[in-house]
Design a protein around this motif. Structure first.
Motif, PDB file in Angstrom:
ATOM      1  N   GLY A 184       0.778  -1.220   0.000  1.00 57.81           N
ATOM      2  CA  GLY A 184       0.000   0.000   0.000  1.00 57.81           C
ATOM      3  C   GLY A 184       0.814   1.276   0.000  1.00 57.81           C
ATOM      4  N   ALA A 185       2.138   1.175   0.020  1.00 57.34           N
ATOM      5  CA  ALA A 185       3.034   2.333  -0.057  1.00 57.34           C
ATOM      6  C   ALA A 185       4.346   1.852  -0.671  1.00 57.34           C
ATOM      7  CB  ALA A 185       3.287   2.936   1.323  1.00 57.34           C
ATOM      8  N   ALA A 186       4.919   2.677  -1.551  1.00 55.22           N
ATOM      9  CA  ALA A 186       6.128   2.258  -2.265  1.00 55.22           C
ATOM     10  C   ALA A 186       7.262   1.897  -1.310  1.00 55.22           C
ATOM     11  CB  ALA A 186       6.573   3.364  -3.219  1.00 55.22           C
ATOM     12  N   CYS A 187       7.451   2.725  -0.270  1.00 54.97           N
ATOM     13  CA  CYS A 187       8.561   2.462   0.652  1.00 54.97           C
ATOM     14  C   CYS A 187       8.374   1.148   1.395  1.00 54.97           C
ATOM     15  CB  CYS A 187       8.732   3.613   1.625  1.00 54.97           C
ATOM     16  SG  CYS A 187       7.278   3.961   2.643  1.00 54.97           S
ATOM     17  N   LEU A 188       7.135   0.809   1.765  1.00 58.69           N
ATOM     18  CA  LEU A 188       6.881  -0.457   2.459  1.00 58.69           C
ATOM     19  C   LEU A 188       7.030  -1.630   1.503  1.00 58.69           C
ATOM     20  CD1 LEU A 188       3.843   0.447   4.743  1.00 58.69           C
ATOM     21  CD2 LEU A 188       6.300   0.745   5.155  1.00 58.69           C
ATOM     22  N   ASN A 189       6.575  -1.471   0.261  1.00 58.96           N
ATOM     23  CA  ASN A 189       6.798  -2.515  -0.733  1.00 58.96           C
ATOM     24  C   ASN A 189       8.288  -2.780  -0.913  1.00 58.96           C
ATOM     25  OD1 ASN A 189       4.196  -3.406  -1.644  1.00 58.96           O
ATOM     26  ND2 ASN A 189       3.942  -1.483  -2.751  1.00 58.96           N
ATOM     27  N   ASN A 194      17.403  10.375   5.914  1.00 56.82           N
ATOM     28  CA  ASN A 194      17.631  11.797   5.651  1.00 56.82           C
ATOM     29  C   ASN A 194      18.818  12.019   4.718  1.00 56.82           C
ATOM     30  OD1 ASN A 194      15.530  13.122   7.035  1.00 56.82           O
ATOM     31  ND2 ASN A 194      16.552  12.760   8.990  1.00 56.82           N
ATOM     32  N   ARG A 195      19.813  11.160   4.811  1.00 56.80           N
ATOM     33  CA  ARG A 195      20.971  11.277   3.916  1.00 56.80           C
ATOM     34  C   ARG A 195      20.546  11.087   2.462  1.00 56.80           C
ATOM     35  NH1 ARG A 195      24.703   6.465   4.645  1.00 56.80           N
ATOM     36  NH2 ARG A 195      23.175   5.574   3.189  1.00 56.80           N
ATOM     37  N   GLU A 196      19.706  10.083   2.226  1.00 53.10           N
ATOM     38  CA  GLU A 196      19.252   9.843   0.860  1.00 53.10           C
ATOM     39  C   GLU A 196      18.305  10.944   0.385  1.00 53.10           C
ATOM     40  OE1 GLU A 196      20.519   7.806  -1.150  1.00 53.10           O
ATOM     41  OE2 GLU A 196      21.769   6.879   0.383  1.00 53.10           O
ATOM     42  N   LEU A 197      17.512  11.495   1.308  1.00 51.95           N
ATOM     43  CA  LEU A 197      16.655  12.622   0.946  1.00 51.95           C
ATOM     44  C   LEU A 197      17.496  13.826   0.535  1.00 51.95           C
ATOM     45  CD1 LEU A 197      13.956  12.424   3.761  1.00 51.95           C
ATOM     46  CD2 LEU A 197      13.542  12.096   1.320  1.00 51.95           C
ATOM     47  N   GLU A 198      18.502  14.133   1.332  1.00 46.89           N
ATOM     48  CA  GLU A 198      19.373  15.272   1.041  1.00 46.89           C
ATOM     49  C   GLU A 198      20.072  15.089  -0.301  1.00 46.89           C
ATOM     50  OE1 GLU A 198      23.123  17.742   3.049  1.00 46.89           O
ATOM     51  OE2 GLU A 198      22.367  15.914   3.984  1.00 46.89           O
ATOM     52  N   ILE A 254      12.230   6.382  -3.413  1.00 42.32           N
ATOM     53  CA  ILE A 254      11.920   5.480  -2.300  1.00 42.32           C
ATOM     54  C   ILE A 254      12.029   6.231  -0.976  1.00 42.32           C
ATOM     55  CG2 ILE A 254      12.619   3.371  -1.104  1.00 42.32           C
ATOM     56  CD1 ILE A 254      13.730   2.396  -3.834  1.00 42.32           C
ATOM     57  N   ALA A 255      13.104   7.008  -0.832  1.00 37.25           N
ATOM     58  CA  ALA A 255      13.286   7.803   0.388  1.00 37.25           C
ATOM     59  C   ALA A 255      12.173   8.837   0.516  1.00 37.25           C
ATOM     60  CB  ALA A 255      14.652   8.486   0.368  1.00 37.25           C
ATOM     61  N   ARG A 256      11.751   9.439  -0.599  1.00 41.86           N
ATOM     62  CA  ARG A 256      10.666  10.428  -0.566  1.00 41.86           C
ATOM     63  C   ARG A 256       9.364   9.758  -0.131  1.00 41.86           C
ATOM     64  NH1 ARG A 256       8.657  15.488  -2.578  1.00 41.86           N
ATOM     65  NH2 ARG A 256       6.626  15.565  -1.541  1.00 41.86           N
ATOM     66  N   SER A 257       9.109   8.541  -0.608  1.00 40.39           N
ATOM     67  CA  SER A 257       7.914   7.808  -0.206  1.00 40.39           C
ATOM     68  C   SER A 257       7.902   7.579   1.300  1.00 40.39           C
ATOM     69  CB  SER A 257       7.845   6.464  -0.931  1.00 40.39           C
ATOM     70  OG  SER A 257       6.821   5.640  -0.409  1.00 40.39           O
ATOM     71  N   ALA A 258       9.056   7.217   1.854  1.00 38.42           N
ATOM     72  CA  ALA A 258       9.161   6.996   3.303  1.00 38.42           C
ATOM     73  C   ALA A 258       8.930   8.299   4.065  1.00 38.42           C
ATOM     74  CB  ALA A 258      10.523   6.407   3.651  1.00 38.42           C
ATOM     75  N   ALA A 259       9.491   9.404   3.549  1.00 33.31           N
ATOM     76  CA  ALA A 259       9.314  10.704   4.198  1.00 33.31           C
ATOM     77  C   ALA A 259       7.851  11.136   4.167  1.00 33.31           C
ATOM     78  CB  ALA A 259      10.198  11.754   3.516  1.00 33.31           C
ATOM     79  N   ASP A 260       7.190  10.912   3.032  1.00 36.86           N
ATOM     80  CA  ASP A 260       5.770  11.273   2.916  1.00 36.86           C
ATOM     81  C   ASP A 260       4.914  10.477   3.902  1.00 36.86           C
ATOM     82  OD1 ASP A 260       6.276  13.105   0.926  1.00 36.86           O
ATOM     83  OD2 ASP A 260       5.762  11.754  -0.723  1.00 36.86           O
ATOM     84  N   LEU A 261       5.235   9.195   4.044  1.00 34.57           N
ATOM     85  CA  LEU A 261       4.439   8.343   4.923  1.00 34.57           C
ATOM     86  C   LEU A 261       4.653   8.691   6.394  1.00 34.57           C
ATOM     87  CD1 LEU A 261       2.519   6.023   5.432  1.00 34.57           C
ATOM     88  CD2 LEU A 261       4.443   4.426   5.167  1.00 34.57           C
ATOM     89  N   ILE A 262       5.900   8.914   6.781  1.00 31.63           N
ATOM     90  CA  ILE A 262       6.186   9.144   8.197  1.00 31.63           C
ATOM     91  C   ILE A 262       5.640  10.493   8.674  1.00 31.63           C
ATOM     92  CG2 ILE A 262       8.440  10.300   8.045  1.00 31.63           C
ATOM     93  CD1 ILE A 262       9.408   8.446  10.266  1.00 31.63           C
ATOM     94  N   THR A 263       5.366  11.397   7.743  1.00 30.31           N
ATOM     95  CA  THR A 263       4.831  12.708   8.116  1.00 30.31           C
ATOM     96  C   THR A 263       3.335  12.819   7.825  1.00 30.31           C
ATOM     97  OG1 THR A 263       5.468  13.593   5.929  1.00 30.31           O
ATOM     98  CG2 THR A 263       7.025  13.892   7.759  1.00 30.31           C
ATOM     99  N   SER A 264       2.677  11.715   7.501  1.00 35.52           N
ATOM    100  CA  SER A 264       1.261  11.753   7.146  1.00 35.52           C
ATOM    101  C   SER A 264       0.383  11.161   8.249  1.00 35.52           C
ATOM    102  CB  SER A 264       1.015  10.980   5.846  1.00 35.52           C
ATOM    103  OG  SER A 264       1.047   9.583   6.081  1.00 35.52           O
ATOM    104  N   ALA A 265      -0.902  11.439   8.152  1.00 33.17           N
ATOM    105  CA  ALA A 265      -1.855  10.865   9.101  1.00 33.17           C
ATOM    106  C   ALA A 265      -2.002   9.363   8.912  1.00 33.17           C
ATOM    107  CB  ALA A 265      -3.217  11.547   8.936  1.00 33.17           C
ATOM    108  N   ASP A 266      -1.586   8.858   7.747  1.00 32.73           N
ATOM    109  CA  ASP A 266      -1.697   7.428   7.463  1.00 32.73           C
ATOM    110  C   ASP A 266      -0.690   6.592   8.250  1.00 32.73           C
ATOM    111  OD1 ASP A 266      -3.734   7.844   5.657  1.00 32.73           O
ATOM    112  OD2 ASP A 266      -2.391   7.991   3.936  1.00 32.73           O
ATOM    113  N   LEU A 267       0.203   7.255   8.962  1.00 38.23           N
ATOM    114  CA  LEU A 267       1.241   6.540   9.714  1.00 38.23           C
ATOM    115  C   LEU A 267       0.642   5.530  10.681  1.00 38.23           C
ATOM    116  CD1 LEU A 267       4.309   6.355  10.176  1.00 38.23           C
ATOM    117  CD2 LEU A 267       4.055   8.126  11.931  1.00 38.23           C
TER     118      LEU A 267
END
Length: 216
Positions: A24-29, A118-122, A154-167
């Motif tokens: 249901g989320a790219a980072c989790l897949n 965060n390193r991969e995001l940067e 992939i890192a962006r997907s994780a960042a989006d999920l961890i900052t969302s209400a869907d967490l």
């Protein structure tokens, strides 16, 4: 499941049959590219080479066929670099797993894993662009030309999920022989298994056999 992709009359990408996009989320897949349970005897690595990493990104819709072909050709000319990117991808995958596994169990994620994410995001977010699509403007990515271009989405997907209400919907499979993550979208938040056809059915069979033994 797709077995192969044909581009301009020839086969260019073989899709790994072990890749399942059920989280249901790219980072989790992406965390689920390690089969079985982490640290257990049934742990199975599905990302065995850079080609596997390309295959997953193509299947997940993070790359087009043309982009995958271009990176595939470049990886053959820069095999040592491709191998390093694969190791970075696995490090990112395990950090994302540790972060969301901790969250699923009500714990605080390890800071060391947040550092990796965060390193991969940067490193990768400066490749993002606002692009026009048929459904309007949205975030997109510049043409991936570097072998490690695969990691930023992939890192962006994780960042989006961890900052969302869907967490709060993140779960880890209840099977002791599986460590796959997924989003629980059921109405009463009762989903326990990554896949009812595999882990769910195995657990049902185990409970049935246990009851049968007790009744003998």
């Amino acid at each position: 499941m797709i077995d192969a992709l044909i581009l301009e009359g020839r086969m260019v990408i073989m899709i790994g049959k072990n890749f399942e996009l059920i989280a249901g989320a790219a980072c989790l897949n992406f965390t689920n590219t390690l089969g079985g349970a982490r640290g257990k005897t049934n742990e199975t690595e599905y990302l065995k080479n850079y080609q596997d990493l390309l295959n997953w990104n193509l299947l997940a819709g993070l790359l087009s066929a043309k982009q995958a072909e271009s990176l595939e050709l470049k990886s053959k000319d820069h095999q040592s670099e491709a191998n390093k990117v694969l190791e970075k991808a696995k490090e990112l995958r395990e950090s994302i797993y540790h972060i969301f596994s901790a969250i699923a169990s009500g714990q605080i994620p390890p800071n060391s894993d947040l550092v990796v994410m965060n390193r991969e995001l940067e490193h990768g977010l400066h490749h993002q662009r606002i692009v026009w699509t048929l459904s309007g403007y949205k975030w997109g990515w510049e043409e991936p030309t570097e072998l490690d271009s695969l990691l930023a989405p992939i890192a962006r997907s994780a960042a989006d999920l961890i900052t969302s209400a869907d967490l709060t919907h993140v779960r880890e499979c209840a099977s002791p022989s599986c460590s796959w993550l997924f989003m629980d979208e059921t109405r009463n938040k009762s989903r326990r298994w990554c896949n009812m056809k595999t882990c769910g059915n195995r657990n049902k069979l185990k409970r049935f056999r246990s009851r049968h033994v007790r009744n003998e």
